[in-house]
Enzyme design. Structure first.
Site, PDB file in Angstrom:
ATOM      1  CD  GLU A 119      -4.796   6.445   2.448  1.00  0.00           C
ATOM      2  OE1 GLU A 119      -4.587   5.222   2.572  1.00  0.00           O
ATOM      3  OE2 GLU A 119      -3.902   7.296   2.575  1.00  0.00           O
ATOM      4  CG  HIS A 177       0.394   6.028  -0.682  1.00  0.00           C
ATOM      5  ND1 HIS A 177      -0.747   6.496  -1.280  1.00  0.00           N
ATOM      6  CD2 HIS A 177      -0.001   5.529   0.528  1.00  0.00           C
ATOM      7  CE1 HIS A 177      -1.784   6.291  -0.487  1.00  0.00           C
ATOM      8  NE2 HIS A 177      -1.361   5.693   0.617  1.00  0.00           N
ATOM      9  CG  HIS A 187      -1.724   1.210   1.431  1.00  0.00           C
ATOM     10  ND1 HIS A 187      -3.043   1.312   1.074  1.00  0.00           N
ATOM     11  CD2 HIS A 187      -1.392   2.418   1.978  1.00  0.00           C
ATOM     12  CE1 HIS A 187      -3.493   2.517   1.384  1.00  0.00           C
ATOM     13  NE2 HIS A 187      -2.513   3.201   1.941  1.00  0.00           N
ATOM     14  CD  GLU A 188       1.739   3.408   3.684  1.00  0.00           C
ATOM     15  OE1 GLU A 188       1.914   4.483   3.066  1.00  0.00           O
ATOM     16  OE2 GLU A 188       0.748   3.196   4.406  1.00  0.00           O
TER      17      GLU A 188
END
Length: 322
Positions: free
Chosen positions: A245, A169, A165-166
């Site tokens: 998100e 980003h 997930h990070e």
């Protein structure tokens, strides 16, 4: 939410970053003109009507705007290039050495190798709660930060989902986009706070110096204008934060081929996301889930217009259907 390709998302975020860089000086110019107009209207006795008021406003604006833009530019440059140390201090993070936790380094390295990404720096927050965030503006400053609690309480598959997930980003360049928006909002916040405190101090000393009345009026006008700018810039920042998100969740599911692991991780995170060191709202929106008490109440009123994060239940439901 429909997921789009990596190149498309990168291009969109690069475009949005460019638009922000263009719109922000325009917003500053509009608000500066509004301040000049209000100041002339309330402080100058005009015997020649609206035309003369506008002429005086235009002249004041022309004289003032170079200093405003120059000050904002200096602030932006300083904040842009010192954001990593500022964020680290605001979250209580420190570097995580490989010898401290080889497991984390192995998970990050494996994901980066599978995506052809450069290995980011890894930081840790010594807090037993569960949370994580990505930061940085380029390959030299990209960093993934994990709390002690999230490292200890998630299994490898769940932690891999959070790291993915990070990394999404970072890969999608939305970390840079969000930091730019944070810097912009911070300028208006700083101006509003300076004006508010100055008004308070000036009103406190008013009894000793009646000449302060004019200064108080100027400061009140400045505070109102800065508050207007802060309001609109904050709305834009929140909208960016919420959408990113969803996109990062989808990117992580695609990267790991295991959306249910991230869904499970989000459930555990939602039970205890509070990071004690985090007090600033602008920094809080970097996290995978809001790290403060607003994580439970941010969606109340105006359909979550002022929420930094989308409902975690909705994110989990989307992942389970991915």
């Amino acid at each position: 939410m429909q997921y789009v390709g990596i190149q498309t998302q990168q291009s969109r975020n690069n475009l949005r970053s460019g638009i922000l860089l263009i719109l922000f000086p325009c917003l500053v110019a509009v608000l500066t003109y509004l301040f000049c107009y209000l100041l002339i209207t309330f402080t100058v006795e005009d015997d020649y009507g609206q035309y003369n008021t506008l002429a005086m406003t235009n002249q004041m604006f022309i004289n003032l705007i170079p200093y405003i833009i120059g000050g904002v530019l200096v602030w932006f440059i300083i904040a842009y290039f010192t954001n990593s140390s500022i964020i680290k201090a605001a979250t209580g993070a420190r570097p995580l050495e490989r010898k401290e936790n080889k497991r984390i380094y192995n998970l990050v390295e494996n994901l980066c190798m599978s995506q052809g990404m450069k290995m980011p720096k890894i930081n840790i927050i010594d807090d037993d709660s569960l949370n994580a965030y990505a930061s940085g503006i380029n390959e030299q400053t990209y960093t993934i930060t994990l709390s002690k609690g999230i490292i200890e309480k998630l299994n490898d598959e769940e932690l891999e989902g959070v790291i993915a997930h990070e990394l999404t980003h970072i890969r999608n360049h939305d970390v840079r986009l969000l930091i730019i928006s944070i810097v912009f909002v911070g300028i208006f916040s700083m101006l509003a706070q300076i004006a508010l405190r100055s008004v308070y101090y000036s009103s406190w000393t008013r009894s000793r110096n009646d000449k302060n009345n004019g200064a108080i009026l100027i400061l009140v006008l400045a505070m109102i204008v800065a508050a207007i700018g802060y309001f609109f810039a904050t709305l834009m920042r929140f909208a960016i934060s919420r959408k990113r998100e969803y996109m990062a969740d989808a990117g992580a599911a695609e990267m790991t081929k295991n959306p249910l692991a991230l869904a499970s991780a989000l459930r555990k995170i939602s039970a205890d996301p509070d990071i004690e060191a985090v007090e600033r709202e602008d920094v809080a929106q970097l996290f995978i889930q809001h790290p403060g008490k607003q994580a439970k109440s941010a969606l109340s009123g105006l359909s979550g217009l002022f929420a930094t994060h989308p409902p975690i239940e909705k994110r989990i439901a989307i992942l389970e259907q991915f």
